[in-house]
Design a protein around this motif. Structure first.
Motif, mmCIF file in Angstrom:
data_model
loop_
_atom_site.group_PDB
_atom_site.id
_atom_site.type_symbol
_atom_site.label_atom_id
_atom_site.label_comp_id
_atom_site.label_asym_id
_atom_site.label_seq_id
_atom_site.Cartn_x
_atom_site.Cartn_y
_atom_site.Cartn_z
ATOM 1 N N VAL A 32 0.840 -1.234 -0.024
ATOM 2 C CA VAL A 32 0.021 -0.078 -0.023
ATOM 3 C C VAL A 32 0.967 1.066 -0.153
ATOM 4 C CG1 VAL A 32 -1.988 1.367 1.050
ATOM 5 C CG2 VAL A 32 -1.962 -1.267 0.962
ATOM 6 N N VAL A 33 0.814 1.939 -1.010
ATOM 7 C CA VAL A 33 1.649 3.266 -1.358
ATOM 8 C C VAL A 33 0.932 4.290 -1.209
ATOM 9 C CG1 VAL A 33 3.219 1.853 -2.674
ATOM 10 C CG2 VAL A 33 1.542 2.940 -3.769
ATOM 11 N N ALA A 34 -0.541 4.329 -1.320
ATOM 12 C CA ALA A 34 -0.977 5.580 -1.051
ATOM 13 C C ALA A 34 -2.312 5.667 -0.441
ATOM 14 C CB ALA A 34 -1.225 6.240 -2.598
ATOM 15 N N LEU A 35 -2.920 6.501 0.064
ATOM 16 C CA LEU A 35 -4.191 6.488 0.723
ATOM 17 C C LEU A 35 -4.936 7.890 0.364
ATOM 18 C CD1 LEU A 35 -3.157 5.786 4.518
ATOM 19 C CD2 LEU A 35 -4.385 4.415 2.966
ATOM 20 N N CYS A 36 -6.238 7.711 0.115
ATOM 21 C CA CYS A 36 -6.996 8.919 -0.300
ATOM 22 C C CYS A 36 -8.253 8.715 0.524
ATOM 23 C CB CYS A 36 -7.456 8.602 -1.771
ATOM 24 S SG CYS A 36 -8.521 9.901 -2.379
ATOM 25 N N ASP A 37 -8.446 10.265 1.142
ATOM 26 C CA ASP A 37 -9.806 10.346 2.128
ATOM 27 C C ASP A 37 -10.218 11.700 2.070
ATOM 28 O OD1 ASP A 37 -11.010 8.213 4.267
ATOM 29 O OD2 ASP A 37 -11.668 10.379 4.358
ATOM 30 N N LEU A 38 -11.188 11.935 1.933
ATOM 31 C CA LEU A 38 -11.616 13.537 2.322
ATOM 32 C C LEU A 38 -11.459 14.044 3.641
ATOM 33 C CD1 LEU A 38 -14.943 13.644 0.315
ATOM 34 C CD2 LEU A 38 -12.785 14.257 -0.614
ATOM 35 N N ASN A 39 -11.268 13.275 4.628
ATOM 36 C CA ASN A 39 -11.004 13.443 6.074
ATOM 37 C C ASN A 39 -9.515 13.454 6.128
ATOM 38 O OD1 ASN A 39 -10.775 13.303 8.818
ATOM 39 N ND2 ASN A 39 -12.940 12.767 9.096
ATOM 40 N N GLN A 40 -8.964 14.548 6.355
ATOM 41 C CA GLN A 40 -7.486 14.675 6.508
ATOM 42 C C GLN A 40 -7.189 14.106 7.898
ATOM 43 O OE1 GLN A 40 -5.353 16.259 4.056
ATOM 44 N NE2 GLN A 40 -3.788 14.942 5.188
ATOM 45 N N GLU A 41 -7.947 14.320 8.889
ATOM 46 C CA GLU A 41 -7.645 13.783 10.262
ATOM 47 C C GLU A 41 -7.421 12.335 10.214
ATOM 48 O OE1 GLU A 41 -9.084 13.698 14.822
ATOM 49 O OE2 GLU A 41 -10.046 15.154 13.312
ATOM 50 N N VAL A 57 -6.335 13.687 -1.123
ATOM 51 C CA VAL A 57 -7.615 14.270 -0.751
ATOM 52 C C VAL A 57 -8.469 14.212 -2.270
ATOM 53 C CG1 VAL A 57 -7.249 15.357 1.027
ATOM 54 C CG2 VAL A 57 -6.998 16.816 -0.911
ATOM 55 N N ASN A 58 -7.788 13.895 -3.463
ATOM 56 C CA ASN A 58 -8.442 14.291 -4.680
ATOM 57 C C ASN A 58 -8.112 12.889 -5.481
ATOM 58 O OD1 ASN A 58 -9.534 14.892 -7.328
ATOM 59 N ND2 ASN A 58 -8.151 16.962 -7.506
ATOM 60 N N PHE A 59 -9.156 12.264 -5.490
ATOM 61 C CA PHE A 59 -9.273 10.903 -6.075
ATOM 62 C C PHE A 59 -8.731 10.883 -7.488
ATOM 63 C CE2 PHE A 59 -11.213 8.000 -9.136
ATOM 64 C CZ PHE A 59 -10.864 6.689 -8.358
ATOM 65 N N ASP A 60 -8.754 11.838 -8.382
ATOM 66 C CA ASP A 60 -8.647 11.942 -9.695
ATOM 67 C C ASP A 60 -6.806 11.913 -9.708
ATOM 68 O OD1 ASP A 60 -11.117 12.091 -10.651
ATOM 69 O OD2 ASP A 60 -11.300 14.144 -10.805
#
Length: 359
Positions: A32-41, A57-60
């Protein structure tokens, strides 16, 4: 060429379980090299816990990262369609939590994209994996179980007010359904995985437990294409929590372990009709090798499908079968009629089962 696939996990809720149960035990296959979520915390908390530096934070942005092989979609159900579509069109392999999408129209659209996609798509049905269910499947596939007679599925779980404090839960627009969509969908998938396709259903849904938009209690009578009969019952108002699957065949009765969230892990009760059947089952299962449950085996077999051309452990066709059942269930309950499967574009709920006022 390296056989380790780089993964980006999108959504750090159930996504954490994918990391803990699926990717870490298969560290020779995935990173797992990256995470994506709108919730920064939440993004930072999971990133810090597992030492994952790339936090998006930006899926694209993930779609343009050449070193990412797999995008694992763990967002609320309402966001699945655009994310899965975009990831496939970007040439990525895709893992997607259930439900894959929110209508038969949408799953057919995804299946059309798959036909020309470079990457493979694997929906999640992690309850399929473990020693108990694998032994039952092997016995059935070997023809030892014989003619299917009938079966029952009981999904007796409990969800109270704190569960629905999460804003997207309990709402048609974001969860796309209740106990049928987010909970019993797993045991129902196990049932059809072992017993085959459904021919017709008469179902009822109700909201009995919590003040929510979607259903939390269901019941149905089914006829399978084999001619076997079945009944499904589920509620989110049980005092204790169990998942119980009991299958009656000509030569064998199977009953699952009752663990609510991992019914496939422990060995199932296997009751042969006679000593001859028992001897043949014992021979078939001799030298049994442990099958880790849930995400660990599903992810490992996804890796096999990518590199070794093995069959996908769960396919979009499996997701369509699950969503077809959901569609038929809602239609039967609202019209008080029996619904005959399969369902095509001419069905009234093909485009959406969500009530018009909530779309």
């Amino acid at each position: 060429m390296s056989r380790i696939l780089n993964v980006a996990v999108v959504g750090c809720g159930i996504g954490r379980s994918h990391i803990v149960e699926g990717y870490l035990p298969n560290a020779d296959k995935f990173k797992v090299v990256a995470l994506c979520d709108l919730n920064q915390e939440r993004l930072d908390a999971i990133g810090d816990e597992f030492g994952i530096e790339r936090r998006i934070v930006n899926f694209d942005d993930l779609l343009t990262m050449d070193d990412i092989d797999i995008i694992d979609v763990c967002t609320p159900p309402g966001a699945h369609l655009p994310m899965v579509s975009a990831a496939l069109e970007a040439g990525k392999h895709v893992v997607c939590e259930k439900p894959l999408v929110g209508s038969l129209r949408d799953v057919d659209a995804i299946m059309a994209i798959e036909q020309t996609a470079k990457g493979k798509l694997m929906p999640v049905f992690q309850y399929r994996f473990g020693n108990g269910i694998e032994q039952a499947k092997r016995i059935i596939d070997a023809g030892l179980a014989g003619k299917p007679y009938c079966g029952t599925v009981e999904t007796m779980w409990r969800r109270e007010a704190p569960y629905y404090a999460v804003p997207w839960r309990g709402k048609w627009k974001t969860e796309l359904g209740g106990v049928l969509m987010g909970h019993a969908i797993h045991p129902h998938d196990i049932f059809t995985y072992l017993m085959g396709d459904i021919a017709r259903i008469f179902g009822r849904v109700a909201t009995r437990v919590n003040p929510i938009e979607v259903e939390d209690t269901i019941s149905a009578s089914l006829e399978m294409k084999s001619g076997a009969l079945a009944s499904f019952t589920a509620t989110l108002g049980s005092v204790d929590e169990i998942t119980r699957i009991r299958l009656q065949f000509e030569n064998v009765t199977f009953e699952s372990d009752h663990a609510p969230y991992n019914p496939g892990k422990e060995l199932w009760k296997i009751l042969p009709r006679n000593e001859e059947v028992k001897s043949r089952i014992d021979a078939l299962l001799a030298g049994w090798q442990d099958v880790p449950s849930r995400f660990q085996t599903q992810m490992a077999r996804f890796h096999d499908a990518i590199f070794d051309k093995a069959e996908l452990p769960v396919s979009s066709a499996d997701s369509r079968r699950a969503l077809e059942l959901v569609t038929a269930f809602y239609h039967s309950s609202s019209t008080h009629t029996e619904v005959v499967l399969p369902l095509g574009p001419d069905h009234p709920l093909y485009q959406s089962w969500v009530p018009t006022e909530f779309r």
